[in-house]
Scaffold this active site. Structure first.
Site, PDB file in Angstrom:
ATOM      1  N   ASP A   1      36.137  34.511  34.294  1.00  0.00           N
ATOM      2  CA  ASP A   1      36.418  33.506  35.309  1.00  0.00           C
ATOM      3  C   ASP A   1      37.428  34.063  36.303  1.00  0.00           C
ATOM      4  O   ASP A   1      38.497  34.529  35.924  1.00  0.00           O
ATOM      5  CB  ASP A   1      36.981  32.243  34.645  1.00  0.00           C
ATOM      6  CG  ASP A   1      37.279  31.143  35.656  1.00  0.00           C
ATOM      7  OD1 ASP A   1      36.464  30.217  35.767  1.00  0.00           O
ATOM      8  OD2 ASP A   1      38.330  31.219  36.322  1.00  0.00           O
TER       9      ASP A   1
ATOM     10  N   TYR B   1      42.679  34.333  43.933  1.00  0.00           N
ATOM     11  CA  TYR B   1      43.500  35.119  43.024  1.00  0.00           C
ATOM     12  C   TYR B   1      43.839  36.485  43.603  1.00  0.00           C
ATOM     13  O   TYR B   1      44.785  37.132  43.163  1.00  0.00           O
ATOM     14  CB  TYR B   1      42.800  35.317  41.679  1.00  0.00           C
ATOM     15  CG  TYR B   1      42.504  34.056  40.906  1.00  0.00           C
ATOM     16  CD1 TYR B   1      43.044  32.821  41.260  1.00  0.00           C
ATOM     17  CD2 TYR B   1      41.670  34.098  39.796  1.00  0.00           C
ATOM     18  CE1 TYR B   1      42.757  31.680  40.542  1.00  0.00           C
ATOM     19  CE2 TYR B   1      41.377  32.964  39.066  1.00  0.00           C
ATOM     20  CZ  TYR B   1      41.915  31.751  39.444  1.00  0.00           C
ATOM     21  OH  TYR B   1      41.613  30.621  38.728  1.00  0.00           O
TER      22      TYR B   1
ATOM     23  N   LYS C   1      35.236  31.093  42.622  1.00  0.00           N
ATOM     24  CA  LYS C   1      35.554  29.849  43.317  1.00  0.00           C
ATOM     25  C   LYS C   1      35.743  30.100  44.802  1.00  0.00           C
ATOM     26  O   LYS C   1      36.286  31.140  45.200  1.00  0.00           O
ATOM     27  CB  LYS C   1      36.838  29.237  42.734  1.00  0.00           C
ATOM     28  CG  LYS C   1      36.827  29.121  41.214  1.00  0.00           C
ATOM     29  CD  LYS C   1      38.174  28.688  40.686  1.00  0.00           C
ATOM     30  CE  LYS C   1      38.245  28.859  39.182  1.00  0.00           C
ATOM     31  NZ  LYS C   1      38.364  30.263  38.773  1.00  0.00           N
TER      32      LYS C   1
ATOM     33  N   HIS D   1      37.268  25.308  44.609  1.00  0.00           N
ATOM     34  CA  HIS D   1      38.541  25.537  43.907  1.00  0.00           C
ATOM     35  C   HIS D   1      39.429  24.295  43.936  1.00  0.00           C
ATOM     36  O   HIS D   1      40.022  23.915  42.920  1.00  0.00           O
ATOM     37  CB  HIS D   1      39.258  26.726  44.549  1.00  0.00           C
ATOM     38  CG  HIS D   1      40.223  27.404  43.639  1.00  0.00           C
ATOM     39  ND1 HIS D   1      40.525  28.744  43.726  1.00  0.00           N
ATOM     40  CD2 HIS D   1      40.966  26.940  42.600  1.00  0.00           C
ATOM     41  CE1 HIS D   1      41.403  29.065  42.801  1.00  0.00           C
ATOM     42  NE2 HIS D   1      41.685  27.991  42.098  1.00  0.00           N
TER      43      HIS D   1
END
Length: 359
Positions: free
Chosen positions: A97, A102, A130, A163
């Site tokens: 994931d 990120y 996401k 997200h």
């Protein structure tokens, strides 16, 4: 009340509403940092390597006791061995994931590529990513996915999530300044995400960090129902029960808590872990699985990565499961306040407004 028997269909997987299987335990990569590529490769390939000695023993026994196998040609044995490995590997990490926000998708891609070069088939992996808030406009959905696919070095991803259900202006500050939280056309964005499924770029789509109010709004127009990813925060019962009502599978991120609230140090969790001869982390992951959610614990330590997968073949007894269910809810750790709240100009002037006053 939750039941200790609410397990995955075959222990190692849950089934999404689309019929696709999602591994019960995956590797979370939030805040994984510079170790991301190594962590991803280790999570996927270490279990592969670990099963090879058992495969050799199994093969020797099969050859000794089965003339058909003993007389088989090497190519047939090779196919047999490969199938056996794949079956055993259902106990290993097959779900990774990640997210564009990120900032590590290129590193995740390197880890995935290394794992596949080591012999793991793409079809045996489940990759989630996401779309970030700055791309929540219909015309930006597909380009955002294409960037993610490029960074991950993949032709498709298995699950693509919104997200957060808020649109931000490019370069938005934290907290946002006036005018940086934009109008979000949820229905139009979801239609574009549904087109990604139709075009084979994504197998399933879903949402993160949705309130019950926002989920119900989406369900009114969605042709493809979403999967849901949420912080268990310890239990988050309102959204969990809403998902159950609509047959929506839930994945729990940060199931061990967070740097702000480390659930592994909770005395109730530690007591049950000692009783079961398991680690607190394993108890927390198992509790989430028995509750009916898949989980994506994050770790960059090799031993912890392996430890977090040792949650199959045993159960938390009903009495202890209910004790864990009875732990008092803490306040929401990830409120979104620093991302979306402008206390003076709005449109969201408090974290409660972000969550539609449902807390």
């Amino acid at each position: 009340m939750a039941s200790a028997k609410a397990m995955a269909q075959d222990e190692h997987h849950f089934v999404l509403k689309s019929g696709h299987a999602i591994p019960a335990v995956g590797l979370g990569t939030w805040r994984a940092g510079s170790d991301t590529a190594h962590s991803v490769q280790t999570a996927i390939t270490e279990v592969y390597s670990a099963y090879l000695p058992y495969l050799a023993i199994y093969m020797r026994r099969s050859v000794q006791h089965t003339n058909q196998v003993a007389m088989a040609s090497k190519p047939i044995l090779s196919v047999f061995a490969n199938n056996l490995i794949v079956n055993h590997l259902q106990a290993g990490y097959r779900h990774v994931d990640t997210a564009a926000q990120y900032g590590i998708e290129q590193e995740v891609g390197k880890g995935l590529k290394a794992a596949m070069e080591a012999g793991i088939n793409r079809k045996d992996l489940f990759v989630t990513s996401k779309i970030w808030c700055t791309n929540l406009a219909p015309e930006r959905v597909r380009p955002a996915l294409k960037n993610t696919l490029k960074d991950l070095q993949l032709d498709y991803i298995d699950l693509y999530l919104i997200h957060w259900p808020f649109r931000l202006k490019d370069g938005a500050h934290q907290p946002p300044e006036a005018g940086e939280v934009l109008e979000f056309d949820m229905e139009a964005v979801w239609r574009e995400m549904e087109r990604l499924v139709t075009d084979g770029l994504v197998k399933d789509i879903g949402v993160c960090n949705f309130s019950v109010t926002k989920l119900n709004r989406l369900l009114q127009s969605a042709n493809i129902p979403p999967a849901m990813e949420m912080h268990p925060g310890w239990k988050n019962n309102k959204i969990f029960e809403a998902c159950k009502k609509h047959g929506i599978h839930v994945t729990a991120y940060s199931p061990l808590g967070s740097s702000e609230k480390n659930l592994a140090h909770d005395p109730v969790v530690e007591k049950i872990a000692n009783k079961l001869n398991k680690t607190p982390g394993q108890v927390l992951i198992k509790w989430a699985l028995q509750r009916g959610t898949s989980v994506i614990p994050k770790s960059t330590k090799d031993e912890r990565i392996k430890e977090n997968m040792q949650v199959f073949g045993w159960e938390i007894p009903e009495e202890d499961f209910q004790v864990l269910c009875g732990i008092k809810d803490e306040k929401r750790v990830l409120t979104g306040e620093e991302l979306f709240v402008n206390k003076t100009h709005g449109p969201y002037k408090s974290a409660s407004e972000v969550w539609d006053n449902e807390d």
